[in-house]
Scaffold this motif. Structure first.
Motif, mmCIF file in Angstrom:
data_model
loop_
_atom_site.group_PDB
_atom_site.id
_atom_site.type_symbol
_atom_site.label_atom_id
_atom_site.label_comp_id
_atom_site.label_asym_id
_atom_site.label_seq_id
_atom_site.Cartn_x
_atom_site.Cartn_y
_atom_site.Cartn_z
ATOM 1 N N ARG A 40 -6.902 4.427 11.071
ATOM 2 C CA ARG A 40 -6.020 5.062 10.070
ATOM 3 C C ARG A 40 -6.691 5.070 8.691
ATOM 4 N N TYR A 86 -2.820 8.934 1.956
ATOM 5 C CA TYR A 86 -1.734 8.106 2.515
ATOM 6 C C TYR A 86 -1.673 6.725 1.857
ATOM 7 N N GLU A 122 -8.657 -7.727 3.448
ATOM 8 C CA GLU A 122 -8.701 -6.462 4.181
ATOM 9 C C GLU A 122 -9.727 -5.494 3.595
ATOM 10 N N LYS A 125 2.492 -7.893 8.219
ATOM 11 C CA LYS A 125 1.478 -8.525 7.378
ATOM 12 C C LYS A 125 2.030 -9.826 6.800
ATOM 13 N N HIS A 151 0.822 -1.225 0.000
ATOM 14 C CA HIS A 151 0.000 0.000 0.000
ATOM 15 C C HIS A 151 0.853 1.271 0.000
HETATM 16 C C1 GN1 Z 1 0.769 -0.536 4.975
HETATM 17 O O1 GN1 Z 1 3.375 -1.253 3.261
HETATM 18 P P1 GN1 Z 1 2.309 -2.257 3.590
HETATM 19 O O2 GN1 Z 1 1.304 -2.406 2.530
HETATM 20 O O3 GN1 Z 1 2.988 -3.566 4.008
HETATM 21 C C2 GN1 Z 1 1.114 0.269 6.223
HETATM 22 C C3 GN1 Z 1 0.804 -0.551 7.476
HETATM 23 C C4 GN1 Z 1 -0.672 -0.932 7.489
HETATM 24 C C5 GN1 Z 1 -0.988 -1.687 6.198
HETATM 25 C C6 GN1 Z 1 -2.451 -1.987 6.085
HETATM 26 C C7 GN1 Z 1 4.354 2.184 6.362
HETATM 27 O O4 GN1 Z 1 1.590 -1.691 4.913
HETATM 28 O O5 GN1 Z 1 1.086 0.216 8.636
HETATM 29 O O6 GN1 Z 1 -0.956 -1.746 8.600
HETATM 30 O O7 GN1 Z 1 -0.599 -0.911 5.020
HETATM 31 N N1 GN1 Z 1 2.519 0.649 6.184
HETATM 32 C C8 GN1 Z 1 2.886 1.904 6.477
HETATM 33 O O8 GN1 Z 1 -2.626 -2.969 5.123
HETATM 34 O O9 GN1 Z 1 2.096 2.783 6.822
#
Ligand code: GN1
Ligand code: ADP
Ligand code: MG
Length: 362
Positions: free
Chosen positions: A313, A324, A261, A217, A31
């Motif tokens: 969030r 974001y 999700e 994750k 993300h």
């Molecule tokens: C983001 O980068 P990614 O997709 O592994 C986010 C996490 C959230 C997640 C929700 C740096 O993770 O904190 O839990 O999305 N990473 C950042 O899926 O904000």
């Protein structure tokens, strides 16, 4: 994306890669960063790399890359196997990242060969493997000098601070969306007294700060595609001092749900207690002797905290105009927020069971 892909093709040449680039494609489901698979032709056959453009709206490249270099060097001393540790490919001048003319920041990793990562566990064993990997990761970093790490995102899992940011987004309501999400806003407000429980436990000496991953994750663990055993923990952008129980919790939030999700049909979103149990067992396999009973007993709070915080969030980002998280359609963050709140409710309804499961390890 095409323009970005062309740019990516150009940028990868700044790094000491082997052979000639054959193709470069957008890759993965993160993300935050833009990720590409780069395949090169070499004399020995194809060689794969992961090329990423770091999200500089969120991260300061020098800080993130300093942390990643330190941690990967430290872990290399424990295992030199390139399938077990992320390996950064450097530039000719030894630097681990490249800033292009437009200010974009790029980095390259060795691709973890013959591996896969999952968006959903396909079996209880898959999930337990991920738990073991994140538990081992935490164990391996137990003596790492935490003070040498930058806090790459300030107050990342400071839930009371996240709650204040949420309240601000509600009152500013820049997109006029607050009216349609009154129920979700109320859900967050009703749980206000919960948000400080981990920070309070830390103050009382019941929950120590450790070097933690902070983004645990399922799709941040690479599994061997044949044996399905865990190989390597990836996505090291948020390694900072934090709590073990939030690392545990974020894995539960994402992996112990019975749905994606961003599932729209909330009747499909349940907490899988069997997966919760398996994750607890795998995570604590390497850690339980280092944890005080108070830390183990807070694992369910870690799960609930990460789930409500993540939902909050997503909702904050929805209210602020989706600035974001990457989104694919206008209500994407709202759909994500709703699955998280459904899971929180599931955790609350099964609270005694979750506590019973972790109690066995005390
Ligand atoms: C983001 O980068 P990614 O997709 O592994 C986010 C996490 C959230 C997640 C929700 C740096 O993770 O904190 O839990 O999305 N990473 C950042 O899926 O904000
Ligand atoms: P984000 O912060 O955007 O989630 P990640 O670093 O997790 O970025 O990378 C996104 C995806 O790219 C991962 O989920 C995984 O599928 C793939 N990936 C990242 N690094 C590697 C690697 N070294 N080897 C193989 N695949 C990788
Ligand atoms: Mg990721």
């Amino acid at each position: 994306m095409n323009e970005l892909k062309l740019d990516a093709l150009k940028q990868v040449e700044n790094f000491l890669i082997e052979g000639k680039v054959k193709y470069c494609e957008p890759y993965g489901n993160g993300h935050i960063n833009d990720t590409f698979l780069v395949v090169c032709d070499t004399e020995k056959g194809e060689h794969q790399y992961i090329l990423q453009s770091i999200n500089t709206k969120i991260f300061i490249p020098a800080e993130v890359m300093s942390n990643i270099e330190k941690v990967t060097d430290y872990l290399k001393a424990k295992s030199n196997n390139p399938r077990e540790n992320l390996i950064l490919i450097k530039k000719a001048n030894g630097e681990a990242y490249h800033i292009d003319e437009s200010g974009r920041c790029w980095r390259v990793y060795e691709f973890v060969t013959d591996s896969l990562c999952l968006e959903r566990p396909e079996s209880v064993e898959d999930f337990k493997e991920c738990a073991k990997a994140f538990g081992k990761f935490q164990k391996d970093l137990a003596s790492f000098p935490a003070e040498s790490l930058f806090e790459t995102i300030k107050d990342f899992h400071n839930t009371p601070k996240r709650y204040n940011d949420f309240l601000k987004a509600v009152s500013q309501d820049v997109c006029g969306r607050a009216k349609e999400v009154e129920a979700e806003i109320a859900f967050v407000k009703e749980r206000e007294s919960f948000y400080s429980v981990l920070l309070d436990a830390n103050k009382r000496g019941e929950l120590p700060l450790r070097v933690s991953h902070n983004d645990t994750k399922l799709n941040n663990v690479m599994l061997d595609k044949n044996t399905r055993t865990a190989l390597c923990v990836i996505d090291l952008d948020t390694i900072m001092p934090g709590f073990s129980v939030t690392d545990f919790g974020d894995s539960i939030r994402f992996g112990a749900s019975t749905a994606a999700e961003d599932e729209k049909d909330l009747s499909k979103v349940k907490l899988d207690i069997g997966l919760f149990k398996a994750y607890t067992e795998g995570f604590l396999e390497n850690l339980k002797d280092d944890f005080k009973p108070s830390e183990i007993m807070l694992l369910p709070e870690g799960a609930k905290m990460m789930t409500i915080e993540c939902g909050m969030r997503f909702l904050t980002d929805y209210l602020a105009g989706d600035t974001y998280f990457k989104t694919k359609y206008p209500e994407h963050n709202l759909d994500r927020c709703r699955t998280q709140f459904k899971l929180v409710k599931e955790m609350e309804d099964n609270w005694d069971t979750l506590k019973e499961i972790v109690k066995k390890y005390c």
